[in-house]
Design an enzyme around this catalytic site. Sequence first.
Site, short mmCIF file in Angstrom:
data_model
loop_
_atom_site.label_atom_id
_atom_site.label_comp_id
_atom_site.label_asym_id
_atom_site.label_seq_id
_atom_site.Cartn_x
_atom_site.Cartn_y
_atom_site.Cartn_z
N SER A 98 0.83 -0.99 0.12
CA SER A 98 0.09 0.01 -0.12
C SER A 98 1.00 1.36 -0.05
O SER A 98 1.67 1.59 -0.89
CB SER A 98 -1.14 -0.11 1.16
OG SER A 98 -1.88 1.05 1.26
N HIS A 123 -2.36 -1.07 -4.41
CA HIS A 123 -3.81 -1.34 -4.53
C HIS A 123 -4.31 0.25 -4.23
O HIS A 123 -3.62 0.97 -4.02
CB HIS A 123 -4.55 -2.30 -3.31
CG HIS A 123 -4.32 -1.63 -1.85
ND1 HIS A 123 -4.80 -2.39 -0.82
CD2 HIS A 123 -3.70 -0.73 -1.53
CE1 HIS A 123 -4.38 -1.74 0.39
NE2 HIS A 123 -3.95 -0.70 -0.09
#
EC number: 3.4.21.92
Length: 195
Positions: A98, A123
């Site tokens: 992330s 993501h």
Amino acid sequence: MGYIPYVIENTERGERSYDIYSRLLKDRIVLLSGEINDSVASSIVAQLLFLEAEDPEKDIGLYINSPGGVITSGLSIYDTMNFIRPDVSTICIGQAASMGAFLLSCGAKGKRFSLPHSRIMIHQPLGGAQGQASDIEIISNEILRLKGLMNSILAQNSGQSLEQIAKDTDRDFYMSAKEAKEYGLIDKVLQKNVK
């Protein structure tokens, strides 16, 4: 962070004790470990600014082992990395997921690394909203704005198209160190420290 190890060095004045993070800082190494929040980001930003003041020409090593965290906290680190004069080399140790993966990709070109068994994951931003419909719409628009910003920066850093980044970040997209290199998030997989 529980127990913090100390190292002892002999100096002209006798023995000197450092906590391990202070000792690493002396060698221009900053460790980003754990979830990224405002407190962690403030500490990282302060260390980067301190090291720039110490020597604005010498590279800084940012070692990353993080599952990600708060977007705005991570962006404060990103902006500081770009604001300061020294190149910031990024090295993934363990995981960069992330926001951790985002920051890994933001190191100076040619100086973005990973150890061989690290995992990298990108993501789209996560968020939630509750309240009145108008408040939910405001929050939704902000999340979409941040998604567009981060996808644009990831595309620039990796050389992937914006469309490819949007497709790949639609869900959790895991990569090995080798795959992250092929994708363009890092420049090299390190086997040995050459210092």
